[in-house]
Design an enzyme around this catalytic site. Sequence first.
Site, PDB file in Angstrom:
ATOM      1  N   THR A   1      21.630   1.874  17.643  1.00 39.56           N
ATOM      2  CA  THR A   1      20.991   2.672  18.682  1.00 39.56           C
ATOM      3  C   THR A   1      21.686   4.016  18.780  1.00 39.56           C
ATOM      4  OG1 THR A   1      20.380   2.766  21.033  1.00 39.56           O
ATOM      5  CG2 THR A   1      22.426   1.639  20.502  1.00 39.56           C
TER       6      THR A   1
ATOM      7  N   HIS B   1      31.751 -12.122  21.795  1.00 36.66           N
ATOM      8  CA  HIS B   1      33.094 -12.632  21.545  1.00 36.66           C
ATOM      9  C   HIS B   1      33.096 -14.136  21.253  1.00 36.66           C
ATOM     10  CE1 HIS B   1      37.255 -12.301  21.170  1.00 36.66           C
ATOM     11  NE2 HIS B   1      37.614 -11.880  22.379  1.00 36.66           N
TER      12      HIS B   1
END
Length: 433
Positions: free
Chosen positions: A351, A404
């Site tokens: 992006t 994560h």
Amino acid sequence: MAEIKVPELAESISEGTIAQWLKQPGDFVEQGEYLLELETDKVNVELTAEQSGVLKQVLKEAGDIVQVGETIGMIDENGQGSAGGGAEEPKQEAKAPETAPSAEQAKQTPPNEAPKTDYIQQTEAAEDKKSARTIASPAARKLAREKGISLESVPSADPFGRLRKHDVENYNGSENQQAAPAKPAQSAQQPAAQQQDNPAKPVERIKMSRRRQTIANRLVEVQQTSAMLTTFNEVDMTAVMDLRKRRKDRFFEEHDVRLGFMSFFTKAVVAALKKFPLVNSEIQGSELVLKKFYDIGIAVSAQEGLVVPVVRDADRKSFAEIEGEITGLAKKARDNKLALSDLQGGTFTITNGGVFGSLLSTPILNGPQVGILGMHKIQVRPVAIDNEKMENRPMMYIALSYDHRVIDGKEAVGFLVAVKELLEDPESLLLEG
């Protein structure tokens, strides 16, 4: 009679919203002719007639949410139609005597019934005029007419403000009852609706499009279901800008497409994904799916919100092919002509907030992907070349948001450093490719 059903659209789409009917009841439609426009989470789809005939009945109106497989209308295969929907006129003629009874009917009506009928009609008209926005069940409306009670004065115990029969039964006509605890409860549920009555604080209410609602829901869902972190680095864009400046004219002459920055970043991302395969994966239940292909999503700002069309097999494409495909997808997004196949199956997303002037941001994951790279504005800043020398360099901050649960900090930082090093030595992208 043939049913008009919502067809299977895509694996991830189970419902949609009717944007508009392109045909009206009574219209004749040919097989394959467009019937209506359906707004889905990702794109707008025009549904066609599977057989010729007259559109006899519309079961769902514009704005209604419909499920895949649901019947939304009927087509009479043997009917004769018109362009103006004339099939509805007999219903209006049938209703005319109710509002304008003839003299013959008036004589047949018992005298003791006339006042009651007139009263009910007058009450209905007054109620429709005064309480057009009041939400009430049919039983509540009927009881209110019989008691001569205005629905506007009846407090509701429903948190959404809907009046039911027991609300009318319990209403005793006192003004104090309108200030009963039911009203504060309603105000707590709908504070915005109460505030709009203040003429000194004008507001405008705009219904969110289905796509915008879906974007909002998915962004919140990603933040609630993933352990999202963001790591940052900065890239010296000197080498890329010099290479682009030298080659852009010849590049355009040979390929009829402009050489931008996105092809460099796409190539760098693909090379980094090959070194750090966990960033190109997703979680499916208790399994981790490592993807051996590289379908890179490129976020594009469209009129109704952000969309992410996908460049397929980016590892096999040249710079010119990548630039051409990105340009084509961006144009389709602006023209609202993206197909579902253009948006599905991406493995990683890029992006670019820099086109709007963003200097730094933390992009949100495009689930179920576990990584997204954010580009930002190129800004000239003083950079220390060594202990004694400073230079003004075109610098860009880049950000990697990652899940994560899948990616540890070591892999995330290593991935971002790999992207940085490849961009600062753009010739190496040819070797990596």
